[in-house]
Enzyme design. Structure first.
Site, PDB file in Angstrom:
ATOM      1  N   ALA A 151       5.374  -3.536   7.003  1.00  0.00           N
ATOM      2  CA  ALA A 151       4.300  -3.942   6.093  1.00  0.00           C
ATOM      3  C   ALA A 151       4.412  -3.130   4.815  1.00  0.00           C
ATOM      4  CB  ALA A 151       2.934  -3.729   6.733  1.00  0.00           C
ATOM      5  N   ASP A 163      16.116  -2.503  -7.503  1.00  0.00           N
ATOM      6  CA  ASP A 163      15.426  -1.567  -6.611  1.00  0.00           C
ATOM      7  C   ASP A 163      16.303  -1.271  -5.388  1.00  0.00           C
ATOM      8  OD1 ASP A 163      13.412   0.073  -5.670  1.00  0.00           O
ATOM      9  OD2 ASP A 163      12.304  -1.558  -4.719  1.00  0.00           O
TER      10      ASP A 163
END
Length: 561
Positions: A140, A295
């Site tokens: 998550a 990223d």
């Protein structure tokens, strides 16, 4: 709820958000931040006096507080913190270092909410779409969570579901942040030479793109096509029938995280070779296609059992246009020639440097950096050290690095850190050396940009300049004789005398007006015209105040050395 998260820090995770509550939370943080900055410059706020060591210690404590507050404020600020961690040209290094530690891990939302979003976006229930669907998420993050699933056709997949209410939260937060950006833009000190509204717009674009899962799917397909000739790079396939703006279904591609060094060794994989592959993959993205992963932290790169690199999460990508690559090439030639002036001009063309009235100090800073680094062998240099020194020179200077540049530098530094973890002797610049040589020899395949072409252009330019110099001198002398050349000289003493003469002229004018208005008011009073007399009296008083301020200014002129 995960350990370390209070109900206060997780209160943003609601289906509906209170605009007033968010306004209070965000502006409270902002004013507390401004107050702490104000205290930094007050010597009385330091016990035992202000020293450089105490200033740095306080700034570090502020950076930790900012990082924790960003986590409490939720997804918008977690992502902003990650973006700001690339902007060492805008923020102190202590802030940048702490924000780079900002972990994008937050408590998961319920399976019922995930099921509801899937039904709303794909128009069918989870049972109709998938043969099996694990209600417990694998991971998550601030923007969504990932569930393991299986299609009815048998393919193993993962389903990425966006956090509920995220678009509403972004809309509210970004509207509030625009007011803060305006405040910074109009600030007499912080707004000088800074395009805060431009930075705000850039952050908005990046955030909105990252929460569009259709855009992420397209990015993954493009990335896979760019590496279709390389069997050592793998990208999970997107299942478009099961994908929407808030739901992304992709191939399940398990692997060992590239930062799990012991597990890699246990699997019999060559850590030194993997470090080389990671750097090579990124250099190919930058120099060949110009489309790169913005990223590449260790959580987004894994290694398959056969030693291939697996890339995940394509929400944040960078794009270097062909024209930008040409300008970067010009910068590269300037660096190779240790030509500070050429590097400065190419950075202005790239938009990384804002031109000012006097560019001499900036040029000298660039020249110092070139002289410092180019005296060392190319392969012995460190990306992290170069970027740190570059940002130190750029901080509080007119350098304005575009997001693409800062993403590239952060990615290089991250990959260098991963490489050194895999292989203590790894050097990113050594891997980059063949690419740099190819760039110098072929100009990345662009006609006319090779080294010989560059030398030819320079020779032509020098010959034209030399041949045209006598004529230019003759033109200059003709203009001087005809009076077309004007020399403008400023003398401080002359300017002061002229300002004083002008001010004394205003003093006489004000004096005459005040006297006239006073006499007129007295006449009107005697004629029982009280209302008009009061108006003239007020005007006379206002002029008297202006006269008093003007006399004080003249007094300052007289005291100037």
């Amino acid at each position: 709820m995960e350990q370390g998260y209070s109900s206060k820090s997780y209160r943003w995770n609601r289906p509906k958000y209170s605009r007033n509550r968010r306004f209070l939370d965000i502006w409270s943080f902002f004013w507390l931040f401004l107050g702490s900055l104000w205290l930094n410059g007050k010597s009385w706020s330091y016990r035992g006096g202000m020293t450089e060591e105490k200033i740095q210690k306080r700034r570090r404590q502020q950076a930790i507080w900012i990082r924790d507050t960003f986590l409490d404020l939720g997804p918008t600020f977690i992502k902003l913190g990650q973006l700001f961690s690339t902007r060492a040209d805008l923020f102190p290094i202590e802030y940048v270092e702490e924000l780079s530690k900002l972990q994008d891990r937050v408590p998961a939302f319920s399976y019922e909410k995930a099921e509801s979003i899937i039904r709303e976006d794909l128009g069918k229930s989870v049972q109709d779409l998938y043969r099996s669907f694990d209600p417990v998420p694998m991971a998550a993050a601030s923007l969504g969570q990932v569930h393991r699933a299986q299609l009815h056709s048998g393919e193993e997949v993962v389903v990425k579901v966006q956090r509920p209410g995220l678009r509403q939260l972004f809309t509210i937060d970004l509207e509030i942040l625009k007011g803060i950006a305006r405040y910074f833009q109009n600030h007499p000190d912080w707004g000088k030479g800074r395009d805060w509204l431009g930075i705000y717009e850039e952050c908005c674009r990046i955030l909105w793109e990252e929460i569009d899962y259709l855009n992420e799917g397209r990015n993954a397909d493009t990335f896979r096509r760019n590496f279709r000739q390389e069997d050592w790079v793998k990208v999970p396939r997107i299942y478009w029938r099961y994908t929407s703006p808030r739901v992304l279904t992709l191939e399940y591609a398990p692997g060992i995280k590239i930062s799990q060094y012991d597990a890699l060794e246990a699997a019999g994989l060559d850590r030194k070779h993997l470090a080389q592959l990671g750097a090579k993959a990124y250099l190919m993205q930058i120099l060949y296609s110009g489309f790169f992963h913005a990223d590449p932290h260790p959580g987004n790169i894994a290694v398959s059992p056969d030693g291939s690199l697996i890339f995940y999460d394509f929400g944040m990508m960078g794009q270097i246009q062909a024209v930008t690559r040409e300008k970067l090439l010009d910068t590269f030639f300037g660096i190779s020639q240790k030509d500070g002036n050429r590097v400065m001009n190419s950075l202005i063309a790239l938009g990384a440097l804002a031109p000012t009235g006097d560019m001499g100090p900036v040029r000298r800073s660039i020249q110092y950096m070139l002289d410092h680094f180019m005296d060392q062998p190319f392969e012995s240099q460190s990306v992290s050290e170069i970027s740190d020194d570059l940002y130190e020179i750029a901080y509080d200077q007119p350098f304005r690095f575009p997001a693409t540049f800062t993403f590239v530098m952060r990615a290089f530094s991250t990959l260098e850190g991963v490489g050194k973890g895999l292989d203590p002797e790894f050097n990113f610049m050594e891997v980059a050396k063949p690419f740099a040589t190819e760039l110098m020899n072929s100009g990345n395949g662009s006609a006319g940009n090779d080294l010989l072409g560059e030398l030819g252009r320079q020779a032509t330019q020098m010959s034209n300049t030399a041949l045209g110099l006598p004529r230019r001198l003759e033109d200059a002398l003709d203009k001087l004789e005809q009076g077309d050349i004007r020399l403008r000289v400023r003398a401080t003493e002359s300017d002061r005398i002229l300002r004083r003469i002008s001010s004394m002229s205003l003093v006489n004018t004000y004096g005459i007006l005040i006297s006239g208005l006073t006499i007129a008011a007295a006449i009107l009073i005697s004629a029982d015209q009280l209302g008009l007399a009061v108006i003239l009296a007020v005007l006379a008083i206002a002029l008297a105040i202006l006269l008093f301020r003007l006399l004080r200014r003249i007094n300052r002129f007289d005291r100037m050395p």
